[in-house]
Design a protein around this motif. Structure first.
Motif, mmCIF file in Angstrom:
data_model
loop_
_atom_site.group_PDB
_atom_site.id
_atom_site.type_symbol
_atom_site.label_atom_id
_atom_site.label_comp_id
_atom_site.label_asym_id
_atom_site.label_seq_id
_atom_site.Cartn_x
_atom_site.Cartn_y
_atom_site.Cartn_z
ATOM 1 N N LEU A 266 9.469 0.967 -13.541
ATOM 2 C CA LEU A 266 9.398 -0.318 -14.243
ATOM 3 C C LEU A 266 10.792 -0.783 -14.634
ATOM 4 O O LEU A 266 11.461 -0.156 -15.456
ATOM 5 C CB LEU A 266 8.530 -0.142 -15.508
ATOM 6 C CG LEU A 266 8.348 -1.365 -16.396
ATOM 7 C CD1 LEU A 266 7.543 -2.457 -15.694
ATOM 8 C CD2 LEU A 266 7.665 -0.981 -17.712
ATOM 9 N N SER B 151 7.995 -5.329 -10.661
ATOM 10 C CA SER B 151 7.517 -4.067 -11.231
ATOM 11 C C SER B 151 6.462 -4.312 -12.313
ATOM 12 O O SER B 151 5.572 -3.489 -12.519
ATOM 13 C CB SER B 151 8.674 -3.212 -11.757
ATOM 14 O OG SER B 151 9.350 -3.827 -12.815
ATOM 15 N N ILE C 100 6.309 1.963 -6.687
ATOM 16 C CA ILE C 100 7.601 1.280 -6.581
ATOM 17 C C ILE C 100 7.362 -0.131 -6.043
ATOM 18 O O ILE C 100 6.614 -0.309 -5.079
ATOM 19 C CB ILE C 100 8.593 2.111 -5.728
ATOM 20 C CG1 ILE C 100 9.965 1.425 -5.640
ATOM 21 C CG2 ILE C 100 8.050 2.412 -4.331
ATOM 22 C CD1 ILE C 100 11.069 2.334 -5.102
ATOM 23 N N GLY C 101 7.997 -1.128 -6.659
ATOM 24 C CA GLY C 101 7.661 -2.527 -6.373
ATOM 25 C C GLY C 101 8.489 -3.194 -5.292
ATOM 26 O O GLY C 101 8.699 -4.399 -5.326
#
Ligand SMILES: [Zn+2]
Length: 215
Positions: free
Chosen positions: A8, A14, A121-122
């Protein structure tokens, strides 16, 4: 029980991932990194988001190694964050060397210790100029994590690097986030780290474009 730990940053991608994780998993942790980033203010937003999402725990890890690494606009004060668009086919000046490798390896240590089998994971389609955001990196990181994992060795549990946005545009992420009720007004993306955000850096502009009509 389905568990995930989500990387984040405090940015829109995120945050959306965290809200998606809350929908998809029974227990969710968040992990953020203080690596001396120019936009350190993002950590304040990350804390607020983690609280709102009612995560099991918000882990904040200090990574002072990046103080010694020069050349990236995000960690080297002598290098400016540009106003013009990032190049499409080469790593932008805002690339932090091996950032996601470090982040994933640290997150995987917590995952291993806490028996969490998904690391979120973004990364998304627009991130591909960053070498450590490419699909082949994500796949390789997952292999390395499983090869070194106690959880995998002892209990034959596979740890997944969960990157559901890999094939998605930032706009698609924002539309998903709208559906999930992500509080985008409580996220922060500017790479210059100013408050309010500069509105000029490519990251600010990409965010504005993605959130048009949503925020
Ligand atoms: Zn900005």
């Amino acid at each position: 029980m389905k568990k995930a730990i989500v990387l984040l940053s405090g940015g829109m991608d995120s945050a959306t991932l965290l809200w998606l994780a809350k929908r998809e998993f029974d227990k969710v942790w968040a992990i953020s990194f203080d690596y001396g980033q120019r936009h350190q203010v993002e950590l304040k937003y990350a804390k607020g988001l983690a609280e709102l999402a009612e995560v099991e725990e918000h882990i904040i890890v200090k990574l002072p190694i990046y103080e010694s690494i020069k050349g990236s606009a995000l960690i080297d004060e002598s290098v400016e964050v540009p106003s013009e668009d990032y190049p499409e086919n080469e790593p932008p000046i805002t690339t932090v060397p091996m950032r996601n490798l470090n982040f994933l390896s640290i997150a995987s240590a917590f995952a291993d210790a806490l028996e969490i089998d998904h690391i979120g994971i973004g990364v998304h389609a627009l991130d591909t100029p960053y070498p450590d955001c490419r699909p082949e990196f994500i796949t390789s990181a997952e292999s390395a994590i499983n090869a070194g994992s106690i959880l995998t060795a002892k209990k034959k549990v596979r740890i997944h690097v969960w990157a559901p946005f890999l094939g998605m545009s930032k706009r698609e992420i924002a539309l998903l986030g709208k559906e999930l009720g992500v509080p985008y007004e409580k996220t922060y993306s500017c790479y210059r780290g100013t408050e309010p955000p500069c509105g000029e850096c490519p990251t600010c502009r990409q965010r504005e474009e993605a959130l048009q009509g949503i925020l």
